[in-house]
Design an enzyme around this catalytic site. Structure first.
Site, PDB file in Angstrom:
ATOM      1  N   TYR A 248     119.680  23.463 -16.738  1.00 31.67           N
ATOM      2  CA  TYR A 248     118.326  23.518 -16.199  1.00 31.67           C
ATOM      3  C   TYR A 248     118.225  24.557 -15.081  1.00 31.67           C
ATOM      4  O   TYR A 248     117.306  25.367 -15.047  1.00 31.67           O
ATOM      5  CB  TYR A 248     117.922  22.137 -15.671  1.00 31.67           C
ATOM      6  CG  TYR A 248     116.630  22.144 -14.893  1.00 31.67           C
ATOM      7  CD1 TYR A 248     115.405  22.208 -15.543  1.00 31.67           C
ATOM      8  CD2 TYR A 248     116.627  22.090 -13.504  1.00 31.67           C
ATOM      9  CE1 TYR A 248     114.219  22.222 -14.838  1.00 31.67           C
ATOM     10  CE2 TYR A 248     115.443  22.100 -12.784  1.00 31.67           C
ATOM     11  CZ  TYR A 248     114.252  22.169 -13.462  1.00 31.67           C
ATOM     12  OH  TYR A 248     113.077  22.186 -12.765  1.00 31.67           O
TER      13      TYR A 248
ATOM     14  N   HIS B 184     111.306  29.220  -4.522  1.00 32.44           N
ATOM     15  CA  HIS B 184     112.162  28.056  -4.302  1.00 32.44           C
ATOM     16  C   HIS B 184     113.593  28.346  -4.724  1.00 32.44           C
ATOM     17  O   HIS B 184     113.857  29.331  -5.398  1.00 32.44           O
ATOM     18  CB  HIS B 184     111.633  26.806  -5.017  1.00 32.44           C
ATOM     19  CG  HIS B 184     111.607  26.905  -6.513  1.00 32.44           C
ATOM     20  ND1 HIS B 184     110.651  27.606  -7.201  1.00 32.44           N
ATOM     21  CD2 HIS B 184     112.433  26.379  -7.448  1.00 32.44           C
ATOM     22  CE1 HIS B 184     110.874  27.500  -8.509  1.00 32.44           C
ATOM     23  NE2 HIS B 184     111.961  26.764  -8.677  1.00 32.44           N
TER      24      HIS B 184
ATOM     25  N   HIS C 117     117.266  26.539  -6.267  1.00 35.65           N
ATOM     26  CA  HIS C 117     117.975  25.434  -6.917  1.00 35.65           C
ATOM     27  C   HIS C 117     119.463  25.630  -6.692  1.00 35.65           C
ATOM     28  O   HIS C 117     119.991  26.715  -6.949  1.00 35.65           O
ATOM     29  CB  HIS C 117     117.757  25.450  -8.436  1.00 35.65           C
ATOM     30  CG  HIS C 117     116.428  24.949  -8.864  1.00 35.65           C
ATOM     31  ND1 HIS C 117     116.201  23.633  -9.144  1.00 35.65           N
ATOM     32  CD2 HIS C 117     115.267  25.592  -9.073  1.00 35.65           C
ATOM     33  CE1 HIS C 117     114.941  23.477  -9.517  1.00 35.65           C
ATOM     34  NE2 HIS C 117     114.357  24.655  -9.468  1.00 35.65           N
TER      35      HIS C 117
ATOM     36  N   GLN D 134     116.072  28.146 -15.280  1.00 31.88           N
ATOM     37  CA  GLN D 134     114.870  27.804 -14.537  1.00 31.88           C
ATOM     38  C   GLN D 134     113.798  28.869 -14.665  1.00 31.88           C
ATOM     39  O   GLN D 134     112.639  28.575 -14.872  1.00 31.88           O
ATOM     40  CB  GLN D 134     115.210  27.584 -13.063  1.00 31.88           C
ATOM     41  CG  GLN D 134     114.030  27.311 -12.176  1.00 31.88           C
ATOM     42  CD  GLN D 134     113.332  26.022 -12.512  1.00 31.88           C
ATOM     43  OE1 GLN D 134     113.945  25.096 -13.002  1.00 31.88           O
ATOM     44  NE2 GLN D 134     112.050  25.953 -12.273  1.00 31.88           N
TER      45      GLN D 134
END
Length: 142
Positions: free
Chosen positions: A123, A61, A63, A127
């Protein structure tokens, strides 16, 4: 006073935390593909006048924290980034990628970033270490 961005008739600050995944959540974003995706994303954002505040690609994924001018809708920007990055990744790594040029899964997660921008950036930045700690915890509990 906080400095805001400006266009001809508007002063603005529009930041978004965006997450999306490769098709079938395959772990395809590593090594050269991961580095190239970062280069492509920075280039595409620059072309549209979008500020890439923070970004991190995990194997399954992505971000991003983006500052998007109000002249663009969030769905347009995400569609543009996913579409163009898939095409370029397929051109560069067609020998490693099977099938069609559909690299990303449909859909995405988006959240507006307000006063907690530093928390969101932290964050995103951490991650990978956060996910590794969660995996270790999950293995310990089983």
């Amino acid at each position: 006073m906080k400095e805001y961005e400006s266009l001809s008739h508007v002063r603005w600050e529009c930041k978004y935390h965006i997450v999306w995944v490769p098709k079938y959540r395959r772990k395809t974003l590593y090594g050269q593909v991961r580095r190239r995706f970062g280069e492509i994303t920075r280039d595409l954002c620059r072309q549209k006048g979008i500020e890439l505040v923070e970004g991190h690609a995990m194997p399954d994924h992505v971000h991003l924290c983006l500052s998007i001018p109000p002249k663009y809708s969030i769905s347009y920007v995400v569609g543009y980034l996913k579409r163009k990055s898939a095409i370029r990744l397929h051109q560069d790594f067609s020998n490693k990628m099977r099938g069609s040029k559909s690299f990303w899964a449909r859909g995405y997660f988006v959240n507006t970033v307000g006063l907690d921008e530093n928390q969101v950036r932290q964050y995103i930045r951490h991650q990978e270490s956060t996910e590794n700690r969660q995996m270790e915890f999950d293995f310990e509990n089983k």
